[in-house]
Motif scaffolding. Structure first.
Motif, PDB file in Angstrom:
ATOM      1  N   MET A 131       0.857  -1.190   0.000  1.00  0.00           N
ATOM      2  CA  MET A 131       0.000   0.000   0.000  1.00  0.00           C
ATOM      3  C   MET A 131       0.893   1.239   0.000  1.00  0.00           C
ATOM      4  O   MET A 131       1.844   1.326   0.787  1.00  0.00           O
ATOM      5  CB  MET A 131      -0.881   0.016   1.252  1.00  0.00           C
ATOM      6  N   LEU A 132       0.610   2.178  -0.890  1.00  0.00           N
ATOM      7  CA  LEU A 132       1.312   3.461  -0.913  1.00  0.00           C
ATOM      8  C   LEU A 132       0.322   4.523  -0.451  1.00  0.00           C
ATOM      9  O   LEU A 132      -0.734   4.699  -1.061  1.00  0.00           O
ATOM     10  CB  LEU A 132       1.820   3.769  -2.314  1.00  0.00           C
ATOM     11  N   SER A 133       0.639   5.211   0.643  1.00  0.00           N
ATOM     12  CA  SER A 133      -0.323   6.128   1.240  1.00  0.00           C
ATOM     13  C   SER A 133       0.404   7.306   1.863  1.00  0.00           C
ATOM     14  O   SER A 133       1.624   7.301   2.016  1.00  0.00           O
ATOM     15  CB  SER A 133      -1.151   5.388   2.301  1.00  0.00           C
ATOM     16  N   GLY A 134      -0.367   8.313   2.242  1.00  0.00           N
ATOM     17  CA  GLY A 134       0.215   9.478   2.893  1.00  0.00           C
ATOM     18  C   GLY A 134      -0.330  10.774   2.314  1.00  0.00           C
ATOM     19  O   GLY A 134      -1.154  10.770   1.387  1.00  0.00           O
ATOM     20  N   LEU A 179       0.491  -2.801   7.940  1.00  0.00           N
ATOM     21  CA  LEU A 179      -0.389  -2.634   6.788  1.00  0.00           C
ATOM     22  C   LEU A 179      -1.808  -2.279   7.206  1.00  0.00           C
ATOM     23  O   LEU A 179      -2.466  -1.440   6.581  1.00  0.00           O
ATOM     24  CB  LEU A 179      -0.384  -3.913   5.945  1.00  0.00           C
ATOM     25  N   ILE A 180      -2.307  -2.894   8.275  1.00  0.00           N
ATOM     26  CA  ILE A 180      -3.670  -2.601   8.741  1.00  0.00           C
ATOM     27  C   ILE A 180      -3.807  -1.120   9.076  1.00  0.00           C
ATOM     28  O   ILE A 180      -4.751  -0.442   8.644  1.00  0.00           O
ATOM     29  CB  ILE A 180      -4.028  -3.464   9.964  1.00  0.00           C
ATOM     30  N   GLY A 181      -2.861  -0.601   9.839  1.00  0.00           N
ATOM     31  CA  GLY A 181      -2.924   0.796  10.248  1.00  0.00           C
ATOM     32  C   GLY A 181      -2.817   1.758   9.085  1.00  0.00           C
ATOM     33  O   GLY A 181      -3.547   2.760   9.011  1.00  0.00           O
ATOM     34  N   VAL A 182      -1.890   1.483   8.163  1.00  0.00           N
ATOM     35  CA  VAL A 182      -1.709   2.362   7.009  1.00  0.00           C
ATOM     36  C   VAL A 182      -2.974   2.377   6.146  1.00  0.00           C
ATOM     37  O   VAL A 182      -3.428   3.438   5.708  1.00  0.00           O
ATOM     38  CB  VAL A 182      -0.478   1.926   6.188  1.00  0.00           C
ATOM     39  N   GLU A 183      -3.565   1.220   5.913  1.00  0.00           N
ATOM     40  CA  GLU A 183      -4.786   1.155   5.111  1.00  0.00           C
ATOM     41  C   GLU A 183      -5.946   1.883   5.784  1.00  0.00           C
ATOM     42  O   GLU A 183      -6.666   2.653   5.140  1.00  0.00           O
ATOM     43  CB  GLU A 183      -5.173  -0.300   4.861  1.00  0.00           C
ATOM     44  N   LEU A 184      -6.134   1.632   7.073  1.00  0.00           N
ATOM     45  CA  LEU A 184      -7.279   2.226   7.765  1.00  0.00           C
ATOM     46  C   LEU A 184      -7.101   3.727   7.953  1.00  0.00           C
ATOM     47  O   LEU A 184      -8.075   4.482   7.901  1.00  0.00           O
ATOM     48  CB  LEU A 184      -7.504   1.534   9.104  1.00  0.00           C
ATOM     49  N   GLY A 185      -5.867   4.171   8.161  1.00  0.00           N
ATOM     50  CA  GLY A 185      -5.628   5.607   8.262  1.00  0.00           C
ATOM     51  C   GLY A 185      -6.014   6.317   6.972  1.00  0.00           C
ATOM     52  O   GLY A 185      -6.681   7.354   6.984  1.00  0.00           O
ATOM     53  N   ILE A 240      -2.018  11.076  10.916  1.00  0.00           N
ATOM     54  CA  ILE A 240      -2.211  12.522  11.080  1.00  0.00           C
ATOM     55  C   ILE A 240      -1.737  13.304   9.865  1.00  0.00           C
ATOM     56  O   ILE A 240      -2.320  14.330   9.503  1.00  0.00           O
ATOM     57  CB  ILE A 240      -1.508  13.022  12.370  1.00  0.00           C
ATOM     58  N   GLY A 241      -0.698  12.802   9.170  1.00  0.00           N
ATOM     59  CA  GLY A 241      -0.217  13.512   7.983  1.00  0.00           C
ATOM     60  C   GLY A 241      -1.275  13.615   6.908  1.00  0.00           C
ATOM     61  O   GLY A 241      -1.566  14.703   6.389  1.00  0.00           O
ATOM     62  N   ASP A 242      -1.863  12.482   6.579  1.00  0.00           N
ATOM     63  CA  ASP A 242      -2.899  12.467   5.549  1.00  0.00           C
ATOM     64  C   ASP A 242      -4.156  13.190   6.019  1.00  0.00           C
ATOM     65  O   ASP A 242      -4.856  13.837   5.224  1.00  0.00           O
ATOM     66  CB  ASP A 242      -3.234  11.008   5.182  1.00  0.00           C
ATOM     67  N   LEU A 243      -4.441  13.110   7.307  1.00  0.00           N
ATOM     68  CA  LEU A 243      -5.609  13.798   7.864  1.00  0.00           C
ATOM     69  C   LEU A 243      -5.478  15.311   7.698  1.00  0.00           C
ATOM     70  O   LEU A 243      -6.422  15.983   7.265  1.00  0.00           O
ATOM     71  CB  LEU A 243      -5.767  13.440   9.343  1.00  0.00           C
TER      72      LEU A 243
END
Length: 336
Positions: A131-134, A179-185, A240-243
């Motif tokens: 997963m690529l996120s942020g 992975l769970i945290g990154v996806e759900l965030g 918090i970054g993406d939020l």
């Protein structure tokens, strides 16, 4: 040079194609619409999704998914979250097990409530997943504005491989094995961003938005921990970054959707105006149901659900949230 393909020619897919092309990879994009492929190949633009941006001339687009996937080392899923299962089913007929799936959609499957990694694993069990996120708006990434994201896989070696593919001087990539945290965030911040837009539409100020974001992060963390995530992940880029970026940016479609609702638009007219998938709406429905099943207190999510699904007036929702029973700020993340 490695061959990579980007499935989906929206704003984010186009921006990531440019990052990968800048890094020296042979990039092929896929879109179902032949006219969009022709625009990319002939004009080197994608004006509906990235207006006023010139795409790299070496990026090639096709409407043949088999052509796009063939020989690609990584397959980037830059499609709406609710299309991930159907595209994965298509891929199951043509992918090789050594090809790495890099999902960049932020959402939860409607109906099942499953994370997108679970969806992919069900349909493509032999392929490695990342997963690529942020905090990363396509409009800025396409202009090489300095950006930091996180690559997350249960296998650190896969995270590092993806990190190597994407990282460059203007696109910094960290790794994370939660992975769970990154996806759900990434999925749940869209709910709060929708709410932030509602506040802006109502004409409220910085105080209101700061309160919403702070208490929203508490809800995101509470939900994530209950689902098996690590609490520390939500203080990182995918939390918090993406939020922050999604709640405050003019580029955020979830914030824009909420803004229009706050200004009095109907749900139908709002969706016509935004003219792109609003992941926060689907996520609100899924997370609200899951929170009820898990007996997790998520009042902001609950009231956003009431605004979207039950037609509650946004201003009344704010009043009811503000007049809830008294609480201690530092309650446990979840009920013991």
């Amino acid at each position: 040079m490695s061959k990579v393909c980007v499935l989906g020619a929206g704003s984010w897919g186009s921006a990531l194609a440019m990052v990968l092309d800048d890094n020296g990879h042979d990039v092929m994009m896929w879109s179902r619409r032949n006219e969009q492929c022709e625009e990319i190949n002939l004009n080197h633009t994608n004006n509906k999704y990235l207006p006023n941006i010139d795409l790299n001339k070496s990026i090639y687009a096709t409407n043949n998914i088999e052509e796009a996937v063939r020989e690609s080392e990584i397959i980037v899923l830059a499609i709406p979250s609710q299309q991930v299962r159907n595209i994965s089913i298509e891929l199951s007929k043509i992918v090789k097990k050594e090809q790495i799936l890099v999902n960049v959609a932020k959402g939860i499957e409607n109906g099942s409530g499953k994370r997108l990694s679970v969806v992919c694993k069900e349909e493509l069990p032999e392929n490695k997943y990342c997963m690529l996120s942020g905090p990363s708006h396509a409009e800025e990434v396409s202009k090489n504005v300095p950006t930091a994201v996180v690559a997350s896989s249960e296998d650190i070696n896969i995270s590092q491989t993806v990190q190597d593919f994407f990282m460059n001087p203007s696109f910094r990539v960290y790794t994370n094995t939660d992975l769970i945290g990154v996806e759900l965030g990434g999925a749940t911040k869209n709910i709060i961003a929708f709410g932030a837009g509602v506040l802006d539409g109502l004409g409220y100020g910085d105080n209101s938005k700061a309160a919403l974001m702070t208490r929203g992060l508490t809800e995101i963390s509470r939900f994530g921990v209950a689902m098996g995530a690590e609490l520390s992940t939500f203080s990182g880029l995918s939390g918090i970054g993406d939020l922050i970026v999604t709640c405050t940016s003019v580029h955020s479609r979830n914030r824009k959707a909420g803004l229009l609702i706050g200004q009095g638009y109907s749900l139908e007219n709002m969706q016509k105006e935004v003219n792109m998938v609003v992941e926060g709406i689907t996520a609100t429905k899924a997370v609200h149901k899951m929170a009820q099943n898990l007996d997790i207190e998520m009042p902001i999510t609950e009231y956003i659900y009431k605004v979207i699904e039950e037609g509650l007036e946004p201003e009344k929702a704010v009043v009811e949230l503000m007049t809830r029973s008294k609480k201690h700020e530092m309650e446990p993340i979840f009920k013991l």
